[in-house]
Motif scaffolding. Structure first.
Motif, PDB file in Angstrom:
ATOM      1  N   PRO A  69     -35.413 -30.197 -77.713  1.00  0.00           N
ATOM      2  CA  PRO A  69     -36.498 -31.241 -78.723  1.00  0.00           C
ATOM      3  C   PRO A  69     -36.586 -32.266 -77.948  1.00  0.00           C
ATOM      4  O   PRO A  69     -37.908 -32.989 -78.256  1.00  0.00           O
ATOM      5  N   GLU A  70     -35.927 -32.889 -76.947  1.00  0.00           N
ATOM      6  CA  GLU A  70     -36.243 -34.073 -76.302  1.00  0.00           C
ATOM      7  C   GLU A  70     -35.830 -34.098 -75.067  1.00  0.00           C
ATOM      8  O   GLU A  70     -34.867 -33.116 -74.759  1.00  0.00           O
ATOM      9  N   SER A  71     -36.115 -34.961 -74.053  1.00  0.00           N
ATOM     10  CA  SER A  71     -35.733 -34.850 -72.603  1.00  0.00           C
ATOM     11  C   SER A  71     -34.136 -34.932 -72.751  1.00  0.00           C
ATOM     12  O   SER A  71     -33.643 -35.681 -73.233  1.00  0.00           O
ATOM     13  N   GLY A  72     -33.407 -34.180 -72.047  1.00  0.00           N
ATOM     14  CA  GLY A  72     -32.201 -34.323 -72.147  1.00  0.00           C
ATOM     15  C   GLY A  72     -31.347 -33.676 -73.054  1.00  0.00           C
ATOM     16  O   GLY A  72     -30.018 -33.332 -73.100  1.00  0.00           O
ATOM     17  N   TRP A  73     -32.028 -33.248 -73.925  1.00  0.00           N
ATOM     18  CA  TRP A  73     -31.428 -32.634 -75.267  1.00  0.00           C
ATOM     19  C   TRP A  73     -31.313 -31.158 -75.273  1.00  0.00           C
ATOM     20  O   TRP A  73     -32.096 -30.583 -74.855  1.00  0.00           O
ATOM     21  N   HIS A  74     -30.258 -30.604 -75.599  1.00  0.00           N
ATOM     22  CA  HIS A  74     -29.979 -28.929 -75.570  1.00  0.00           C
ATOM     23  C   HIS A  74     -29.455 -28.595 -76.822  1.00  0.00           C
ATOM     24  O   HIS A  74     -28.130 -28.823 -76.933  1.00  0.00           O
ATOM     25  N   GLU A  75     -30.072 -27.601 -77.701  1.00  0.00           N
ATOM     26  CA  GLU A  75     -29.618 -27.301 -78.769  1.00  0.00           C
ATOM     27  C   GLU A  75     -29.450 -25.956 -79.112  1.00  0.00           C
ATOM     28  O   GLU A  75     -30.362 -25.111 -78.860  1.00  0.00           O
ATOM     29  N   HIS A  76     -28.622 -25.489 -80.433  1.00  0.00           N
ATOM     30  CA  HIS A  76     -28.685 -23.912 -80.609  1.00  0.00           C
ATOM     31  C   HIS A  76     -28.802 -24.160 -82.208  1.00  0.00           C
ATOM     32  O   HIS A  76     -28.069 -24.988 -82.808  1.00  0.00           O
ATOM     33  N   ASP A  77     -29.338 -23.186 -82.691  1.00  0.00           N
ATOM     34  CA  ASP A  77     -29.110 -23.116 -84.387  1.00  0.00           C
ATOM     35  C   ASP A  77     -27.847 -22.345 -84.584  1.00  0.00           C
ATOM     36  O   ASP A  77     -27.628 -21.221 -84.111  1.00  0.00           O
ATOM     37  N   VAL A 131     -24.833 -28.882 -80.494  1.00  0.00           N
ATOM     38  CA  VAL A 131     -25.416 -29.798 -79.316  1.00  0.00           C
ATOM     39  C   VAL A 131     -24.402 -28.773 -78.007  1.00  0.00           C
ATOM     40  O   VAL A 131     -23.341 -28.826 -78.096  1.00  0.00           O
ATOM     41  N   VAL A 132     -25.519 -28.647 -77.038  1.00  0.00           N
ATOM     42  CA  VAL A 132     -24.820 -27.637 -76.102  1.00  0.00           C
ATOM     43  C   VAL A 132     -24.100 -28.364 -74.917  1.00  0.00           C
ATOM     44  O   VAL A 132     -24.713 -29.340 -74.662  1.00  0.00           O
ATOM     45  N   TRP A 133     -23.241 -27.829 -74.237  1.00  0.00           N
ATOM     46  CA  TRP A 133     -22.406 -28.360 -73.254  1.00  0.00           C
ATOM     47  C   TRP A 133     -23.456 -29.266 -72.180  1.00  0.00           C
ATOM     48  O   TRP A 133     -22.814 -30.255 -71.688  1.00  0.00           O
ATOM     49  N   PRO A 134     -24.396 -28.726 -71.647  1.00  0.00           N
ATOM     50  CA  PRO A 134     -25.042 -29.545 -70.754  1.00  0.00           C
ATOM     51  C   PRO A 134     -25.943 -30.653 -71.403  1.00  0.00           C
ATOM     52  O   PRO A 134     -26.384 -31.607 -70.436  1.00  0.00           O
ATOM     53  N   ASP A 135     -25.792 -30.859 -72.647  1.00  0.00           N
ATOM     54  CA  ASP A 135     -26.624 -32.120 -73.149  1.00  0.00           C
ATOM     55  C   ASP A 135     -26.508 -33.332 -72.679  1.00  0.00           C
ATOM     56  O   ASP A 135     -25.311 -33.605 -72.634  1.00  0.00           O
ATOM     57  N   THR A 136     -27.409 -34.185 -72.330  1.00  0.00           N
ATOM     58  CA  THR A 136     -27.046 -35.380 -71.709  1.00  0.00           C
ATOM     59  C   THR A 136     -27.503 -36.764 -72.560  1.00  0.00           C
ATOM     60  O   THR A 136     -27.658 -37.880 -72.162  1.00  0.00           O
ATOM     61  N   ARG A 137     -27.890 -36.544 -73.939  1.00  0.00           N
ATOM     62  CA  ARG A 137     -28.074 -37.708 -74.788  1.00  0.00           C
ATOM     63  C   ARG A 137     -26.894 -38.541 -74.891  1.00  0.00           C
ATOM     64  O   ARG A 137     -27.372 -39.571 -75.384  1.00  0.00           O
TER      65      ARG A 137
END
Length: 571
Positions: free
Chosen positions: A64-72, A128-134
């Motif tokens: 959804p945003e730069s550096g964000w990584h998500e799953h439903d 919030v997925v493991w590589p997420d950098t928020r």
């Protein structure tokens, strides 16, 4: 240590188990749930550890945003349940029956967190997925706190955007629904294993557990006691009275994980649970100190068995639980080197840059050139993990000239994972006092002969690839099979002996001359150093833009005020 566990019912007599197995009629099977970053699958293994049925489903990843990584979170559950149904259709069509499946193991992506309402069982937000950098700002804040230097010795992990702890802290601070649930004491937390076990049992059973390999990735568990540590929780400001943390239980246990509550395998027990990289080590039979494996998946993860005492790295590696098979045994520890981008680097070429739409054709493209043409790709899309731990790096391509073509970039992408693996192996040699003689490999990128030969060349050690590549799923099946009495395997020795007899193992011997390797690695190290600082600079630019915007607004307000005064004078 094992005899102190609450789950003493996990312990059983190996002699009794052997008797039960020999008296049982017919073949037995173990199912394995393998829930990863981009897909879920279910594989059914026979007693010789060969897959007889399987199904795999890819699901959406959200950015959804730069550096964000998500799953439903419900996609994770739904994909697993569909995989079980489809694999069972294959299994039944081959003449087997549900009753022959004696247990199920589970392996999962680690560090990814799910939070839900402990009363309704409904997720409060996306995972919030493991590589997420928020969480990069929170990490900088935590590093400045007193005693932050003690964390590594207590839990084995350095402060970074990687572990689960900072993801939970970010959600509590920044997500209104999560923050409110925490304040009201109804917040439930778990890594993906916990969430799946909770849902697959049926949320009304409220099975809220995790195993120590997954718990060791949160920064909440003490590496030596295998229990949540009040000092660690206090450091992160997490009040255990306000958030339900999963009970930590052995990785192999016939009782703790419950049974499937619905579907084609309703009533079948879940008896094993391992984080994916620990599961791959078990699947590769890395049961002795000094053995190591490298899994080339979305990321790349190298685990080195160090025995029954933890080794705290002095060279940028992680200390973690390799596996813990419960009462009567001691937990086994590992040093780990984690690379954020491996197979996802190939996907980046395919999805973002319009390269070939098949990963095997990306390898063919890399093979179309004789070398990298002087191109080095630091694939730091989420910063750089071990042994560098550079949070402020971003992906950077170096050495581009008019001679550069897509083949050079494809080759540099594959080489990036091999260079980082070399750096991790160098750090492991320093921590352990000796170098590896061989490296067991698995995962999607290990199917590329070019990548594996490059790995052997750059590390100057033999690379061994098994014929059966599903070692991550096999590890979870082994954990489940060791826990049960009616079927399953009797010992680690039995499993090792069985796997050694299998044919089709492929080896890659170093071929490149040492001067060429040294030159290439020196260029790689220079590229890594030059990739530093991009996130920090961006952070400063954002602050400057905000300040400039504020000044512009103030100037506009002054100008507007002056015009109003002039208008008033005219009136």
């Amino acid at each position: 240590m094992g005899e102190n566990y609450e789950f003493r019912e996990c312990k059983r007599s190996r002699t009794d188990k052997y008797t039960a197995a020999t008296e049982s009629q017919g073949e037995w099977f173990i199912g394995s749930i393998d829930q990863g970053t981009t897909s879920s699958r279910f594989i059914i293994f026979d007693s010789e550890a060969e897959p007889v049925a399987s199904h795999q489903i890819e699901f959406d990843n959200h950015y959804p945003e730069s550096g964000w990584h998500e799953h439903d979170p419900m996609d994770l559950v739904g994909s697993v349940e569909e995989c079980i149904e489809k694999a069972m259709e294959q299994f039944i069509s081959k003449g087997y029956s549900k009753s022959q499946i004696k247990a199920i193991g589970l392996t999962n992506q680690r560090e990814t967190i799910v939070v839900w309402d402990k009363y309704t069982g409904e997720p409060l937000c996306n995972a919030v997925v493991w590589p997420d950098t928020r969480t990069s700002n929170i990490v900088r804040e935590l590093k400045a706190r007193p005693h932050s230097d003690k964390l590594l010795d207590m839990c084995g992990l350095p402060l970074s955007t990687y572990p689960s702890s900072v993801k939970l802290l970010w959600l509590i601070r920044n997500n209104e629904a999560v923050g409110q649930a925490y304040a009201e004491g109804r917040l439930a937390f778990g890594t993906v294993d916990t969430w799946l076990i909770y849902q697959l049992n049926g949320k009304e059973k409220n099975i809220h557990v995790t195993d120590s390999t997954n718990a060791s990735r949160t920064m909440f568990m003490n590496l030596r006691t295998l229990k949540y540590d009040d000092e660690l929780l206090d450091f992160f400001g997490i009040d255990p009275r306000k958030v339900a943390l999963p009970k930590i239980v052995p990785s192999s246990c016939s009782e703790a994980y419950g049974t499937l509550g619905r579907g084609a395998l309703a009533g079948v027990r879940i008896a094993g649970c391992l984080g994916d990289q620990s599961s791959a080590l078990v699947g590769q039979c890395g049961f002795s100190a000094g053995q190591a494996k490298n899994t080339y998946g979305t990321g790349c993860f190298l685990l080195y068995n160090v025995g029954t005492k933890p080794v705290i790295s002095q060279y940028g590696l992680l200390a973690t639980i390799a596996y813990d098979f419960g009462p009567g045994t001691e937990p086994v520890y590992a040093l780990e080197g984690s690379i954020a981008v491996a197979g996802s680097g190939v996907k980046f070429l395919m999805n973002n840059l319009g390269f070939e739409r098949d990963s095997t054709r990306v390898t063919a493209l890399a093979e179309s050139v004789k070398d990298n043409g002087g191109v080095y790709f630091v694939t730091a899309f989420s910063g750089l993990f071990a042994p560098y731990w550079i949070d402020d790096a971003k992906g950077t391509l170096f050495g581009l000239t008019q001679h550069t073509n897509r083949g050079h970039i494809a080759r540099a992408t594959l080489e990036a994972t091999c260079f980082q693996t070399r750096a991790i192996l160098d750090a492991m040699a320093k921590d352990s006092g000796h170098s590896l003689e061989s490296l067991a490999v698995d995962g999607g990128m290990s199917n590329s002969d070019l990548t594996m030969q490059t790995q052997a060349d750059l590390t100057n050690i033999m690379v061994e690839r098994p014929a059966m590549r599903e070692t991550t799923a096999l590890g979870a099946a082994i954990a489940a099979g060791l826990a049960i009495d009616d079927g399953g395997w009797n010992s680690l020795d039995e499993i090792s002996s069985m796997m050694r007899k299998k044919k089709g193992r492929c080896t890659f011997e170093p071929q490149m001359d040492k001067k060429t390797v040294a030159r290439m690695y020196t260029c790689w190290e220079r590229a890594v150093e030059m990739s530093r600082g991009w996130v920090t600079q961006e952070h400063h630019d954002e602050e400057e833009e905000a300040e400039l915007s504020k000044l512009v607004r103030e100037d506009s307000a002054i100008e507007l005020g002056q015009k109003d005064e002039e208008s008033a004078k005219v009136v």
